[in-house]
Design a protein around this motif. Structure first.
Motif, PDB file in Angstrom:
ATOM      1  N   LEU A 273     -18.454  82.546 101.474  1.00 17.75           N
ATOM      2  CA  LEU A 273     -18.652  83.702 100.596  1.00 17.75           C
ATOM      3  C   LEU A 273     -19.203  83.210  99.269  1.00 17.75           C
ATOM      4  CD1 LEU A 273     -18.144  86.749  99.837  1.00 17.75           C
ATOM      5  CD2 LEU A 273     -15.928  85.977  98.979  1.00 17.75           C
TER       6      LEU A 273
ATOM      7  N   ALA B 248     -19.045  88.703  95.963  1.00 17.72           N
ATOM      8  CA  ALA B 248     -17.684  89.219  96.125  1.00 17.72           C
ATOM      9  C   ALA B 248     -17.501  90.524  95.354  1.00 17.72           C
ATOM     10  CB  ALA B 248     -16.677  88.184  95.636  1.00 17.72           C
TER      11      ALA B 248
ATOM     12  N   TYR C 273     -15.909  95.829 103.663  1.00 18.16           N
ATOM     13  CA  TYR C 273     -16.485  94.639 103.046  1.00 18.16           C
ATOM     14  C   TYR C 273     -15.391  93.806 102.382  1.00 18.16           C
ATOM     15  CZ  TYR C 273     -19.923  91.931 100.305  1.00 18.16           C
ATOM     16  OH  TYR C 273     -20.704  90.938  99.765  1.00 18.16           O
ATOM     17  N   TYR C 274     -14.544  94.478 101.612  1.00 14.28           N
ATOM     18  CA  TYR C 274     -13.497  93.781 100.874  1.00 14.28           C
ATOM     19  C   TYR C 274     -12.498  93.116 101.825  1.00 14.28           C
ATOM     20  CZ  TYR C 274     -10.169  92.903  97.104  1.00 14.28           C
ATOM     21  OH  TYR C 274      -9.330  92.302  96.199  1.00 14.28           O
TER      22      TYR C 274
ATOM     23  N   GLN D  46     -14.081  90.070 103.140  1.00 11.26           N
ATOM     24  CA  GLN D  46     -14.085  89.105 102.046  1.00 11.26           C
ATOM     25  C   GLN D  46     -12.727  88.406 101.943  1.00 11.26           C
ATOM     26  OE1 GLN D  46     -15.582  90.673  98.249  1.00 11.26           O
ATOM     27  NE2 GLN D  46     -13.744  89.881  97.276  1.00 11.26           N
TER      28      GLN D  46
ATOM     29  N   LEU E  78     -21.102  90.457 106.163  1.00 12.33           N
ATOM     30  CA  LEU E  78     -21.179  90.904 104.767  1.00 12.33           C
ATOM     31  C   LEU E  78     -22.617  91.230 104.371  1.00 12.33           C
ATOM     32  CD1 LEU E  78     -18.697  88.561 102.855  1.00 12.33           C
ATOM     33  CD2 LEU E  78     -18.320  90.882 103.698  1.00 12.33           C
TER      34      LEU E  78
END
Length: 144
Positions: A40, A45, A59-60, A63, A114
């Protein structure tokens, strides 16, 4: 040569398998040769305060899997369910958007997921913008 190639700016930070790494004082290129590495870029982020839509929640969560803050086996089923739930919303635009995402997730290809999600987030933003405009028009029509 296989693997993920990152072009990094001077001082740019990135996470590999939960460890935060920082580039030196010059731009450089790093090749992550391990296909199973979780990567990442810190600039990619999302901050918790930015997570305000369904696709940003997905997405989070991905992540947080990459950073090691959440366990894949605990979160992946919920992510897949959310993807299935959103298929109806995005199928009129592109029927493969979320199936491609699910395929990436099933293979553990989180970095690509992502990247793909950033495109979906942009589409979602446009859909929300159109919905907001329609809502404003309806409100104006009711007032007039």
């Amino acid at each position: 040569m296989s693997g993920l190639v990152l072009k990094l700016a001077a001082g740019e930070r990135f996470v590999v398998n939960g460890a935060v790494l920082e580039n030196g004082d010059r731009p450089s290129t790093v090749r992550i040769a391990d296909d199973d590495a979780r990567v990442l870029r810190c600039r990619d982020a999302l901050k918790p305060s930015e997570v305000d839509t369904p696709t940003k929640r997905i997405y989070y969560a991905i992540q947080l899997i990459i950073t090691g803050d959440l366990l894949e086996e605990d979160v992946l089923p919920a992510i897949m369910n959310e993807c299935r739930r959103l298929e109806d919303v995005f199928e009129t635009i592109d029927t493969s958007l979320l199936s491609v995402l699910r395929s990436m997730l099933e293979r553990g290809n989180y970095y690509s997921a992502l990247c793909h999600l950033r495109n979906i987030i942009a589409i979602e933003a446009e859909l929300l913008k159109v919905a907001e405009q329609k809502s404003q028009q309806n409100l104006q029509a009711q007032v007039a």
